[in-house]
Design a protein around this motif. Structure first.
Motif, short mmCIF file in Angstrom:
data_model
loop_
_atom_site.label_atom_id
_atom_site.label_comp_id
_atom_site.label_asym_id
_atom_site.label_seq_id
_atom_site.Cartn_x
_atom_site.Cartn_y
_atom_site.Cartn_z
N PRO A 58 0.80 -1.16 -0.01
CA PRO A 58 0.11 -0.09 0.04
C PRO A 58 0.85 1.17 -0.09
O PRO A 58 1.80 1.15 0.27
N ALA A 59 0.31 2.44 -0.27
CA ALA A 59 0.94 3.80 -0.34
C ALA A 59 1.59 4.04 0.93
O ALA A 59 2.50 4.84 1.14
N ALA A 60 0.92 3.52 2.09
CA ALA A 60 1.64 3.91 3.32
C ALA A 60 3.07 3.45 3.67
O ALA A 60 3.76 4.19 4.35
N GLY A 61 3.28 2.44 2.99
CA GLY A 61 4.75 2.06 2.84
C GLY A 61 5.97 3.29 2.18
O GLY A 61 6.87 3.13 2.58
N VAL A 62 5.35 3.92 1.08
CA VAL A 62 6.00 4.90 0.57
C VAL A 62 6.19 6.04 1.71
O VAL A 62 7.28 6.58 1.60
N ARG A 63 5.09 6.26 2.45
CA ARG A 63 5.44 7.28 3.28
C ARG A 63 6.38 7.06 4.29
O ARG A 63 7.09 7.74 4.83
N ALA A 64 6.50 5.75 4.65
CA ALA A 64 7.30 5.16 5.71
C ALA A 64 8.79 5.23 5.09
O ALA A 64 9.68 5.56 5.90
N ALA A 65 9.19 4.95 3.97
CA ALA A 65 10.28 5.06 3.16
C ALA A 65 10.67 6.53 3.42
O ALA A 65 12.00 7.02 3.44
N ALA A 66 9.74 7.58 2.93
CA ALA A 66 10.12 9.19 3.02
C ALA A 66 10.45 9.43 4.38
O ALA A 66 11.29 10.10 4.75
N ALA A 67 9.97 8.91 5.38
CA ALA A 67 9.99 9.03 6.65
C ALA A 67 11.44 8.85 7.29
O ALA A 67 12.10 9.40 7.98
N VAL A 68 11.97 7.66 6.72
CA VAL A 68 13.42 7.09 6.99
C VAL A 68 14.40 8.04 6.19
O VAL A 68 15.32 8.42 6.99
N LEU A 69 14.02 8.60 5.14
CA LEU A 69 14.97 9.42 4.53
C LEU A 69 15.18 10.82 5.47
O LEU A 69 15.93 11.40 5.46
N GLY A 70 13.81 11.13 5.96
CA GLY A 70 13.84 12.39 7.00
C GLY A 70 14.56 11.95 8.25
O GLY A 70 15.33 12.79 8.57
N LEU A 71 14.77 10.95 8.66
CA LEU A 71 15.45 10.54 9.94
C LEU A 71 17.04 10.67 9.44
O LEU A 71 17.84 10.97 10.42
N VAL A 72 17.32 10.11 8.28
CA VAL A 72 18.53 10.31 7.60
C VAL A 72 19.10 11.70 7.66
O VAL A 72 20.06 11.95 8.06
N ALA A 73 18.19 12.58 7.12
CA ALA A 73 18.57 13.95 7.09
C ALA A 73 18.78 14.53 8.61
O ALA A 73 19.87 15.20 8.76
N LEU A 74 17.88 14.05 9.40
CA LEU A 74 18.21 14.50 10.89
C LEU A 74 19.48 13.97 11.58
O LEU A 74 20.11 14.73 12.17
N THR A 75 19.70 12.79 11.12
CA THR A 75 21.02 12.13 11.63
C THR A 75 22.20 13.14 11.22
O THR A 75 23.14 13.35 12.01
N HIS A 76 22.32 13.14 9.84
CA HIS A 76 23.52 14.17 9.29
C HIS A 76 23.40 15.39 10.17
O HIS A 76 24.61 15.86 10.19
N LEU A 77 22.58 16.03 10.30
CA LEU A 77 22.34 17.29 11.07
C LEU A 77 23.01 17.04 12.71
O LEU A 77 23.56 18.05 13.16
#
Length: 463
Positions: A58-77
């Motif tokens: 389902p499309a909710a999985g794409v939102r989860a992947a996008a959220a992990v990319l957000g976590l990665v951005a936060l980790t870099h900062l």
């Protein structure tokens, strides 16, 4: 993306963050975190199944992947990676990677813009590579010195196993890798003056294979972007760590196996290259050999191919080859700032775990993985998860294991996510089933024609 794949990405992020913070420091809680990740990988591997032909997520999985990319951005900062760059240079690297991760995550949520996810990630990773290579032209680590001088030696026709490394801050008398680590990284030195350019290109090649493995679907694009923008990825390139030589081969193997047919036989070529690059890839061979879609014969051909690739150096200086690739690796002393169970026991109690005990534990885990794969068929995603779990156990029990070894475990998890996406059909489970086609109405039978009369007599002229 399924719930399981969301869990895989979350485990990957935890592992990447821990590994980034571990360079170069020992903390007991990092080891504890690695042990939790190992347990989670074991559970994910045991729950794997054959997912060929499964319905799309389902499309909710794409939102989860996008959220992990957000976590990665936060980790870099928030998390400062190890680097020899100054504050300004390292800040630029972190900002470039964080911005690329945020933008890639946003683009992933827009179906018409997903084609830009991978170019954005490639641009972010490329910018970071330029900043670290230009900003740190001579990193103080033996790996970089060895690879640079090995590349020069190849041009002169010298074996890296008889060379000595001048100016190395560590090993000076051994090339501890298999020869194709030097062969794959040398073009960076020959063409652009630094082997690290080749390593950055190999990561990009692995990312493209990851996206293609998942048929360029959203989960696979997310996995490829995460590989390029992983926390600590700038340290991997700056320190010239060599795991990309292995990953490129394994990613090519997975892509060709996924295509099936003759592709599965062609897959022995990149697997042979990976085997000829670093020694620990051989630990994965039993898993690949018992997996029905690859099998023992192909695994044996890959071993034979690796032998041919290594033969010029192994036969040219056999004593030096064995000394560098076997004895040197076995005799390396434990490093107390490595975050492994071995060093944790050593640091906390002063006891060195016996080599026989460590070897028996690794062998036991490998045998258990082989038995599990024989008893329960899994798809390519499940097999890659098992490979990641086995290498994770090896890392945790090792005398020396650093960011690069854990990075490879994480990269295999990202390949598993892409493989899962590639195995699914295009039909979403949420879509209503198509109505069954009704049979056409039968036409009423035509009335029978009256029987034909006697033929008319032919005229004499018709004869």
């Amino acid at each position: 993306m399924t719930r399981r794949e969301g869990a895989v990405l979350l485990v990957w992020w935890v592992l990447s963050a821990l590994a980034t913070h571990s360079v170069v420091r020992y903390r007991w809680w990092i080891v504890a975190g690695y042990l939790l990740v190992t347990a989670a990988l074991g559970a994910l591997a045991l729950s794997a199944r054959d997912d060929r032909g499964a319905a799309a997520a389902p499309a909710a999985g794409v939102r989860a992947a996008a959220a992990v990319l957000g976590l990665v951005a936060l980790t870099h900062l928030l998390l400062v990676p190890f680097s020899y760059l100054g504050a300004a240079g390292l800040g630029a690297v972190r900002a470039a990677l964080a911005a690329a991760a945020l933008l890639a995550g946003a683009l992933l949520l827009v179906p018409r813009a997903r084609a830009a996810v991978l170019p954005v990630a490639l641009a972010g990773a490329g910018t970071a590579a330029v900043l670290v290579v230009r900003g740190d032209p001579a990193p103080r680590i033996d790996v970089w010195v060895i690879l640079q001088q090995a590349a020069d030696g190849l041009l002169r026709g010298e074996s890296m196993y008889v060379q000595r490394w001048s100016g190395s801050p560590g090993i000076t008398d051994a090339f501890a890798y298999l020869p194709w680590t030097a062969v794959l990284t040398a073009p960076g030195r020959w063409l652009a003056g630094d082997v690290r350019w080749a390593l950055a290109v190999l990561v990009a090649v692995a990312a493209l294979c990851t996206a293609a493995l998942g048929r360029w679907r959203a989960p696979a694009l997310a996995a490829a972007a995460l590989l390029l923008l992983a926390p600590g990825s700038s340290t991997l390139v700056e320190q010239a760590w060599t795991e990309p030589t292995v990953l490129a081969g394994l990613a090519g193997w997975a892509l060709l196996v996924h295509r099936g047919g003759t592709g599965a036989w062609w897959a022995v070529v990149p697997l042979a290259v990976a085997l000829a690059a670093k020694q620990h890839v051989v630990l994965l061979l039993p898993l690949l050999a018992v997996w029905p879609r690859f099998g023992l014969r192909r695994a044996a051909v890959a071993v034979g191919g690796a032998g041919l690739l290594v033969a010029p150096w192994a036969l040219g200086a056999p004593h030096a080859f064995v000394h560098d690739t076997v004895r040197t690796m076995l005799e390396l002393p434990p490093l107390r700032f490595a975050d492994t169970l071995y060093t944790a026991v050593l640091n906390e109690t002063g006891v060195r775990l016996p080599f026989a005990l460590v070897g028996a534990l690794v062998l036991g885990v490998l045998v258990a993985a082989v038995v599990a794969l024989r008893r329960r068929p899994v798809g390519l995603a499940g097999l890659l998860t098992w490979c990641a779990a086995v290498l994770m156990v090896v890392n945790v029990l090792n005398k020396q294991a650093f960011y690069n070894q854990f990075w490879l475990v994480g990269a295999l998890l990202l390949l598993a996510v892409a493989a899962g996406a590639g195995a699914r059909s295009g039909l979403s489970p949420a879509a209503p089933p198509r109505p069954a086609r009704t049979a056409p109405r039968a036409r009423p039978p035509r009335p029978a024609r009256p029987p034909a009369g006697p033929p008319a007599p032919s005229s004499p002229s018709a004869g």
